[in-house]
Design an enzyme around this catalytic site. Structure first.
Site, PDB file in Angstrom:
ATOM      1  N   TYR A   1       0.820  -1.214   0.000  1.00 32.56           N
ATOM      2  CA  TYR A   1       0.000   0.000   0.000  1.00 32.56           C
ATOM      3  C   TYR A   1       0.856   1.269   0.000  1.00 32.56           C
ATOM      4  O   TYR A   1       0.483   2.267  -0.603  1.00 32.56           O
ATOM      5  CB  TYR A   1      -0.964   0.004   1.193  1.00 32.56           C
ATOM      6  CG  TYR A   1      -2.124  -0.940   1.014  1.00 32.56           C
ATOM      7  CD1 TYR A   1      -3.014  -0.787  -0.053  1.00 32.56           C
ATOM      8  CD2 TYR A   1      -2.339  -1.987   1.894  1.00 32.56           C
ATOM      9  CE1 TYR A   1      -4.076  -1.664  -0.233  1.00 32.56           C
ATOM     10  CE2 TYR A   1      -3.404  -2.864   1.731  1.00 32.56           C
ATOM     11  CZ  TYR A   1      -4.269  -2.698   0.657  1.00 32.56           C
ATOM     12  OH  TYR A   1      -5.324  -3.558   0.498  1.00 32.56           O
TER      13      TYR A   1
ATOM     14  N   GLU B   1       3.196 -29.020  19.456  1.00 31.75           N
ATOM     15  CA  GLU B   1       2.413 -28.809  18.230  1.00 31.75           C
ATOM     16  C   GLU B   1       1.072 -28.119  18.477  1.00 31.75           C
ATOM     17  O   GLU B   1       0.747 -27.151  17.804  1.00 31.75           O
ATOM     18  CB  GLU B   1       2.155 -30.145  17.508  1.00 31.75           C
ATOM     19  CG  GLU B   1       1.233 -29.992  16.302  1.00 31.75           C
ATOM     20  CD  GLU B   1       1.149 -31.230  15.413  1.00 31.75           C
ATOM     21  OE1 GLU B   1       2.015 -32.125  15.535  1.00 31.75           O
ATOM     22  OE2 GLU B   1       0.218 -31.287  14.584  1.00 31.75           O
TER      23      GLU B   1
ATOM     24  N   ASP C   1       2.606 -34.532  16.847  1.00 28.78           N
ATOM     25  CA  ASP C   1       1.900 -35.755  16.468  1.00 28.78           C
ATOM     26  C   ASP C   1       2.849 -36.716  15.764  1.00 28.78           C
ATOM     27  O   ASP C   1       3.797 -36.282  15.096  1.00 28.78           O
ATOM     28  CB  ASP C   1       0.762 -35.422  15.489  1.00 28.78           C
ATOM     29  CG  ASP C   1      -0.392 -34.682  16.153  1.00 28.78           C
ATOM     30  OD1 ASP C   1      -0.429 -34.628  17.397  1.00 28.78           O
ATOM     31  OD2 ASP C   1      -1.242 -34.169  15.418  1.00 28.78           O
TER      32      ASP C   1
END
Lengths: 389, 389
Positions: free
Chosen positions: A118, A217, A269
């Site tokens: 911008y 996680e 995981d």
């Protein structure tokens, strides 16, 4: 209303209210790099030569892994952009963007990618039409200055995303944004809440006697460890990554682990995403943006769990591996320099493929909600030498 | 390794280490509701009647909006589930889940949806095969107990996601998770960082003399206001929503605004997503989960900007509305009870559709990176009565 009229004033007022957030030495180095790049170009023009800008080639062919270095490094191939009729606009935009960076250091402010786009709306002919164009120019500048050891955050281009949540035995030393006075932030004093890592962490300092940093996680697991004071009994610092860690999270962990020489353990995981996306990105960085890895990766990180062996040892509830999981695991074995270099990892990933299942860290809840705190983590931590590399 | 053997011990040890996070009165009410539901069922069985569970019908036909109430309310329609041969498993699962909730209150712990699913793996025949099933049962229980004014968090089912970042003139009073002692968290003392709202906020108290709460869509804008000490000069509290605010963020703002009677102003992008998803969800909640709105919506919220009128007044750079934007805006005008009730909003949305463009909050950077701090926000705040409702 005439916003135009007040623009100049705005910038000046704000600048005068603030103190430097980064040590002057760092800023001087950054400004020196910008100035010398610009002055080399200028001299070349005066001598009627063709001005050019050099940056590292950002393709996988220019990435290599040396276990002694510990992360995916960018190679020595360079790409040279020369000023021609065809490149004049993007060349000018690159220089304008470098100028913006220098201006922001002077005024002690920053811009996100979107804001920089911008800002360019007032650059007349050099304005960007799409944000994707200004993003590319910023990425080029980042790669170019990475050769001088200058990160994008030092150039004052900040990521849109802040870092993860932190709690535990750590005092972060920041500065008051307005007065510049040092502020001690005691991460043991957040109750059930936590400290949010800011978008840029270059100026932070750390006081701690923690034994390790645990990078987690999921937000749910972080909240469990935080709410039950795990960091207190284990004398550690816990960090929520919320999936693949943001730049700010990775840089924060890296600076902290380097400064205080603390080991970093990952708790994610047990699936190809946790291993080859989250953990790999944390530890060795990514192949696509290898010029960044020297700043952002955490080579000292090691893998606490959940491991494929844990699935069997703890009789965890599992889900079958999906096609996308199998593809990801095979890709890691075949194409990823980090996993290719690591025999223990190759064995673990092959074991996971053979088992054909995955397990989430929250699957430990099968044995009781706080089994993870009272049994799993203490058992794992008592044998930290066995962690996957 | 024999995880099974240590399971019972785990739960006991942890429970004994911790103090209550929620006032006993709240917990007693929750346990009372669980007990009375269970005992009604039991009495009915003793009298050889068919046991049944009642919960509100969760469909849009059972949702209405009364501007005096200020949020989308659930209606009076009830759905009755009766114990039959076909429903015996889900009926049993519902009761097991209520039992888990009561157990967690007693042990002062909590479970995420995912953890509750894994806990069920030890429920023999009542175990869930898929998490989607346990999620549905939890949603049913939440709806059922919402009739008694009990939220899911009070039942100790916590969301996976924590809340947004907070900075400014606010002291949050939490308790040390282990000792139970009160902890004052001073949100003016975070340097460039911030406070992360915990997953459950029911037990928090607040000390503040701030004039308003500013709820901000993007992390980048939050970081700008934080790094430049905007909250100091404006005497306010800033909260980063990061898109549609999480449950924890909405509940935090609501409790804080109610407790201290502070106005809440939303500062989001001027597009149908910012207006009809982010702002609408913050203020009046959602139609699909209307039974939650009494806990989570912030009816006192008002819309600071960016407004369609701002796009013209500040000559902001824009992007064309996409088809999905136009569809969302037309849906809001046609189907959303909140916008249908509000003439100023109907006018604003129609103006946006007519202009055919959208603008991001960061588009203000066109006038200088800190124009938003030095000019835009002060100008808007000086005319807060003109904010959209």
């Amino acid at each position: 209303m005439s916003p135009r009229a007040t623009k100049k004033k705005t910038t000046r007022k704000t600048a005068s209210k603030r103190r430097k957030m980064v040590t002057d030495a760092t800023d001087r180095h950054t400004i020196g790099c910008i100035d010398s790049t610009a002055s080399t170009l200028y001299q070349r023009i005066l001598r009627k030569g063709k001005p050019e800008l050099k940056s590292p080639v950002r393709s996988l062919s220019n990435v290599h892994f040396d276990p002694k270095v510990g992360y995916l490094e960018i190679g020595k191939s360079r790409k040279v952009r020369t000023l021609t009729v065809n490149t004049v606009k993007s060349f000018a935009q690159t220089l304008k963007m470098m100028h913006l960076s220098k201006e922001m250091i002077g005024e002690d402010t920053f811009a996100t990618k979107r804001e920089a786009y911008y800002v360019s709306k007032n650059w007349d002919e050099a304005r960007f039409d799409e944000q994707s164009e200004s993003d590319t120019v910023m990425d080029d500048i980042e790669a170019m200055f990475s050769l001088d050891g200058v990160s994008r955050e030092q150039l004052r281009f900040y990521p849109e995303e802040h870092g993860g949540a932190v709690a535990g035995k750590l005092v972060v030393v920041d500065r008051d944004p307005v007065s510049g006075k040092p502020i001690d932030i005691d991460c043991t004093k957040f109750g059930t809440g936590a400290y949010t890592i800011p978008h840029s962490v270059e100026h932070l300092e750390f006081k701690t006697r923690a034994k390790f940093i645990l990078a987690i996680e999921t937000g749910g697991m972080f909240q469990r460890l935080q709410s039950h004071g795990f960091w207190d009994s284990a004398n550690c610092i816990i960090v929520s990554m919320g999936g693949v860690p943001t730049r700010a999270t990775r840089r924060f962990i890296r600076l902290l682990a380097d400064a205080r020489k603390i080991p970093v353990y990952a708790f994610v995981d047990c699936d190809p995403y946790g291993i080859s996306n989250i953990y790999r990105t944390l530890k060795v960085g990514s192949g696509n943006a290898a010029h960044l890895n020297k700043f952002f990766c955490v080579p000292q990180a090691r893998f606490l769990g959940v491991t494929p062996a844990d699935i069997e040892d703890y009789e965890l509830p599992t889900h079958p591996l999906l096609d996308v999981d199998v593809k990801r695991a095979k890709d890691a074995l075949k194409n990823d320099p980090f996993f290719k270099h690591s025999k223990p990892w190759r064995k673990a990933i092959e074991q996971l493929l053979k088992m054909g299942v995955r397990a989430e860290q929250q699957a430990l809840a099968k044995w009781g909600l706080n089994y993870v705190i009272e049994e799993y983590l203490p058992a794992k931590l008592s044998a930290s030498k066995a962690f996957l590399p």
